[in-house]
Every structure is written in C-alpha cells, then in structure tokens.
Design an enzyme around this catalytic site. Structure first.
Site, PDB file in Angstrom:
ATOM      1  N   LYS A  66     -13.249 -20.854   3.335  1.00  0.00           N
ATOM      2  CA  LYS A  66     -13.754 -19.486   3.597  1.00  0.00           C
ATOM      3  C   LYS A  66     -12.642 -18.454   3.400  1.00  0.00           C
ATOM      4  CE  LYS A  66     -16.514 -16.727   6.735  1.00  0.00           C
ATOM      5  NZ  LYS A  66     -17.359 -16.251   5.630  1.00  0.00           N
ATOM      6  N   HIS A 107     -15.011 -21.869  10.794  1.00  0.00           N
ATOM      7  CA  HIS A 107     -15.602 -22.212   9.494  1.00  0.00           C
ATOM      8  C   HIS A 107     -14.676 -23.144   8.717  1.00  0.00           C
ATOM      9  CE1 HIS A 107     -18.241 -18.725  10.180  1.00  0.00           C
ATOM     10  NE2 HIS A 107     -19.045 -19.296   9.301  1.00  0.00           N
ATOM     11  N   GLY A 149     -26.410 -12.215   0.836  1.00  0.00           N
ATOM     12  CA  GLY A 149     -25.782 -12.975   1.920  1.00  0.00           C
ATOM     13  C   GLY A 149     -24.271 -12.856   1.898  1.00  0.00           C
TER      14      GLY A 149
HETATM   15  P1  NAD Z   1     -18.497 -20.266  -3.125  1.00  0.00           P
HETATM   16  O1  NAD Z   1     -17.141 -19.795  -3.484  1.00  0.00           O
HETATM   17  O2  NAD Z   1     -18.760 -21.729  -2.990  1.00  0.00           O
HETATM   18  O3  NAD Z   1     -19.572 -19.696  -4.190  1.00  0.00           O
HETATM   19  C1  NAD Z   1     -19.532 -18.412  -4.776  1.00  0.00           C
HETATM   20  C2  NAD Z   1     -19.983 -18.549  -6.231  1.00  0.00           C
HETATM   21  O4  NAD Z   1     -20.157 -17.228  -6.779  1.00  0.00           O
HETATM   22  C3  NAD Z   1     -18.957 -19.289  -7.123  1.00  0.00           C
HETATM   23  O5  NAD Z   1     -19.620 -20.334  -7.816  1.00  0.00           O
HETATM   24  C4  NAD Z   1     -18.479 -18.186  -8.071  1.00  0.00           C
HETATM   25  O6  NAD Z   1     -18.142 -18.659  -9.365  1.00  0.00           O
HETATM   26  C5  NAD Z   1     -19.706 -17.274  -8.114  1.00  0.00           C
HETATM   27  N1  NAD Z   1     -19.393 -15.928  -8.612  1.00  0.00           N
HETATM   28  C6  NAD Z   1     -18.326 -15.144  -8.314  1.00  0.00           C
HETATM   29  N2  NAD Z   1     -18.376 -13.991  -9.032  1.00  0.00           N
HETATM   30  C7  NAD Z   1     -19.505 -14.059  -9.786  1.00  0.00           C
HETATM   31  C8  NAD Z   1     -20.105 -13.186 -10.762  1.00  0.00           C
HETATM   32  N3  NAD Z   1     -19.556 -11.999 -11.074  1.00  0.00           N
HETATM   33  N4  NAD Z   1     -21.257 -13.583 -11.355  1.00  0.00           N
HETATM   34  C9  NAD Z   1     -21.835 -14.761 -11.029  1.00  0.00           C
HETATM   35  N5  NAD Z   1     -21.300 -15.639 -10.141  1.00  0.00           N
HETATM   36  C10 NAD Z   1     -20.154 -15.285  -9.523  1.00  0.00           C
HETATM   37  O7  NAD Z   1     -18.860 -19.511  -1.756  1.00  0.00           O
HETATM   38  P2  NAD Z   1     -20.006 -19.862  -0.672  1.00  0.00           P
HETATM   39  O8  NAD Z   1     -19.446 -20.716   0.396  1.00  0.00           O
HETATM   40  O9  NAD Z   1     -21.263 -20.288  -1.378  1.00  0.00           O
HETATM   41  O10 NAD Z   1     -20.208 -18.423  -0.018  1.00  0.00           O
HETATM   42  C11 NAD Z   1     -20.533 -17.293  -0.799  1.00  0.00           C
HETATM   43  C12 NAD Z   1     -20.668 -16.053   0.090  1.00  0.00           C
HETATM   44  O11 NAD Z   1     -21.796 -16.211   0.956  1.00  0.00           O
HETATM   45  C13 NAD Z   1     -19.468 -15.802   1.019  1.00  0.00           C
HETATM   46  O12 NAD Z   1     -19.275 -14.402   1.131  1.00  0.00           O
HETATM   47  C14 NAD Z   1     -19.934 -16.374   2.348  1.00  0.00           C
HETATM   48  O13 NAD Z   1     -19.290 -15.815   3.465  1.00  0.00           O
HETATM   49  C15 NAD Z   1     -21.385 -15.991   2.312  1.00  0.00           C
HETATM   50  N6  NAD Z   1     -22.298 -16.766   3.192  1.00  0.00           N
HETATM   51  C16 NAD Z   1     -23.252 -16.036   3.833  1.00  0.00           C
HETATM   52  C17 NAD Z   1     -24.201 -16.676   4.609  1.00  0.00           C
HETATM   53  C18 NAD Z   1     -25.304 -15.854   5.235  1.00  0.00           C
HETATM   54  O14 NAD Z   1     -26.209 -16.430   5.872  1.00  0.00           O
HETATM   55  N7  NAD Z   1     -25.298 -14.532   5.058  1.00  0.00           N
HETATM   56  C19 NAD Z   1     -24.174 -18.065   4.736  1.00  0.00           C
HETATM   57  C20 NAD Z   1     -23.180 -18.788   4.055  1.00  0.00           C
HETATM   58  C21 NAD Z   1     -22.247 -18.119   3.264  1.00  0.00           C
END
Ligand code: NAD
Length: 272
Positions: free
Chosen positions: A164, A160, A102
């Site tokens: 973000k 958003h 995602g």
């Molecule tokens: P967030 O920053 O709250 O969470 C990301 C998490 O990933 C953090 O806890 C971070 O520590 C962890 N992380 C980073 N590098 C890592 C690694 N190497 N190993 C393990 N964990 C690691 O972000 P979020 O709001 O949850 O969004 C995350 C991504 O998902 C973004 O790119 C966002 O745009 C995307 N997103 C996509 C959809 C979809 O439907 N496709 C929906 C919502 C968010």
C-alpha cells in the site's frame, strides 16, 4: 432501467483490485466485463483480461485506449492511482457514463477536478466500498456525538499489506470524517496524523491516526474512543477484496439511472 447486463470497463485491470473486479463482474448476471484497460507500456496490454484474473479467457483483450472503451460502455470501475483517476473522470464526463472511484490518496486539487467531471458523469466515490465499513462509519459518527471531546479521545488505527502506497488509508480517513461529523468539527483542523518524539500531551478534541503496514493484510480498521477507565472499540476486518468489488458493481448499477453528480457509498447503501 434496462434489462440488459450493464457494460462495465475495468481500469487498472491487472492490479489487485482490477483482477478481483473482473472475477466479481463475471459472476454477476446484471453486469458484464465490456472492456479492460491498463496503463500504456504495461506488459498486460493485449492479453485476455480473464486470463490475467485467473478465470481463463473471456474474450476481452486489455487495451491502453480508455476513451475508445468508454464511449461504447455504460460505466467504469476504477481502483488505480490519483493521476489516472483524474484523467478517467474527465473521459467519463466526455462519454457521459458512470464512474465508480475506489482510488485513495487523492489531493484536494484532484478532488476539485473530480467534482468538475461530476457535472457530466455520474460519479460514486468512496474510500471504502464495503457495506460493513460504511455501517461502521455511521456507528462511529453516533458514538462520537454521544461521547464528548472533554472526556473521550478518538483514535483511528489501521493496518494494510506491505504494497500500500498511501497513509492513512482512505478508509481510516472516511472513519475520521465520520467521527468529526459526529462531533460537529472539521477533520482537517483537528486531526493528528503522525506522532514522533516529545509530542506533549494530547490536545482535547483531536482525532488521532495510527498506521501499520505489513504482509498481505487486506484491511483492518478500529475506531477507539477512550475515556477515564473505559474504552469503546468499533472495528472492521476485511479478509477478501471481493467485498470492495461487489460494492463497486452495486454502486455502478445504482448510478445507472441517476442524474450526473458526485455520490458516496452512503447514498448507494441508503445510509445517508
Ligand atoms: P495495484 O497497484 O495492485 O493496482 C493498480 C493498477 O492500476 C495497476 O495494475 C496499474 O498498472 C494500474 N494503472 C495505473 N495507472 C494507470 C493508467 N493510467 N491507466 C490504466 N491503469 C493504470 O493497487 P490496488 O491494491 O488494486 O489498489 C488500487 C487503489 O484502490 C489504491 O488507491 C487503493 O488504496 C484503493 N482501494 C480502494 C478500496 C475501496 O474500497 N475504496 C479497496 C481496495 C483498494
């Protein structure tokens, strides 16, 4: 198809989507939180994943060793960062499991590495995992095909939350791609991603993007198709992240018995 619950690893387990995924999987009979992964040095490593997600303990300690978790699991749900996602797709290929991506904001070089991993992993990747947005994409494609570039201008507007980090959103790009498909053009050659200062008139056939950021907004998207004296607006509001998490679990279950390859949510939802 195995009758057993699918063993899923949540990577980025302490993130906004990671926590939502843990709560969502916990409530679905056909899937289980088999492992939870965070980045090295995260204060959440060693803590119970259910506690972080507000469920109370579920007996799964967060680890920073993804491969150890992947080799025993059947699928990975990944909403992290592009750098982490590229690494996870390589590990999912090694473990020959399902990888649901995602994460947004991937570069063309990242996409290339993900395509390479899909020779061995079953990857489902989408800028938006919800049924509503994927249906909106189909509607935008149809509208863009019917309303031609000489008389109708297409603009994608999104908003958003303030945290973000990438823009335009993966969903805005997904909708722009859908409109470009409808028009039979390549988005990269026709998109206007930013406007500032004296821009001159709008080029015919361009697909424009506008980005708003603020507060706690989960995701607002509109495709506006503006003609002389009338505007068609197609829009979607997300009010709860669980729509993305449910879509991601659905994608993992769908991919469980597929061949290795790179799939989209349109394949999962039968909208292709
Ligand atoms: P967030 O920053 O709250 O969470 C990301 C998490 O990933 C953090 O806890 C971070 O520590 C962890 N992380 C980073 N590098 C890592 C690694 N190497 N190993 C393990 N964990 C690691 O972000 P979020 O709001 O949850 O969004 C995350 C991504 O998902 C973004 O790119 C966002 O745009 C995307 N997103 C996509 C959809 C979809 O439907 N496709 C929906 C919502 C968010």
């Amino acid at each position: 198809m195995s009758g057993k619950a699918m063993k899923l690893v949540v990577v980025g387990a302490a993130g906004r989507m990671g926590q939502t995924l843990i709560r969502t999987i916990h409530a679905i009979a056909g899937a289980e939180v088999f492992a939870a992964v965070e980045r090295e040095g995260s204060p959440f490593v060693g803590r119970d994943a259910g506690e972080i997600a507000g469920l109370g303990p579920i007996g799964v300690a967060v680890t920073d060793k993804p491969l150890e978790a992947f080799v025993e699991a059947e699928g990975v749900l990944d909403f992290t960062t592009p750098a982490a996602t590229v690494e996870f797709s390589g590990l999912a290929a090694q473990a020959r499991i399902v990888h649901v991506i995602g994460t947004t904001g991937c570069s063309e070089a990242d996409e290339e590495r993900i395509r390479a991993a899909a020779r061995h992993a079953r990857i489902v990747k989408s800028g938006n995992m919800s049924l509503g947005v994927n249906l909106l994409g189909v509607l935008a494609e149809t509208a863009a095909r019917a309303l031609g570039p000489q008389d109708w201008d297409i603009e994608v507007l999104e908003m958003h939350h303030r945290h973000k980090v990438d823009a335009p959103s993966g969903t805005a790009l997904l909708l722009g791609q859908a409109a470009a498909r409808g028009r039979g053009i390549a988005l990269a050659e026709h998109s206007v991603r930013v406007r500032d200062g004296h821009t001159g008139p709008r080029p015919a056939g361009a697909i424009g993007f506008a980005t708003l950021r603020g507060g706690s907004v989960v995701g607002e998207h509109s495709v506006l198709i503006a003609g002389e004296g009338e505007t068609v607006t197609l829009s979607h509001s997300a009010t709860d992240r669980s729509i993305f998490a449910r879509g991601a679990v659905q994608a993992a279950l769908w991919a469980r018995d597929r061949k290795p390859g790179l799939y989209s949510m349109l394949d999962v939802l039968g909208l292709n």
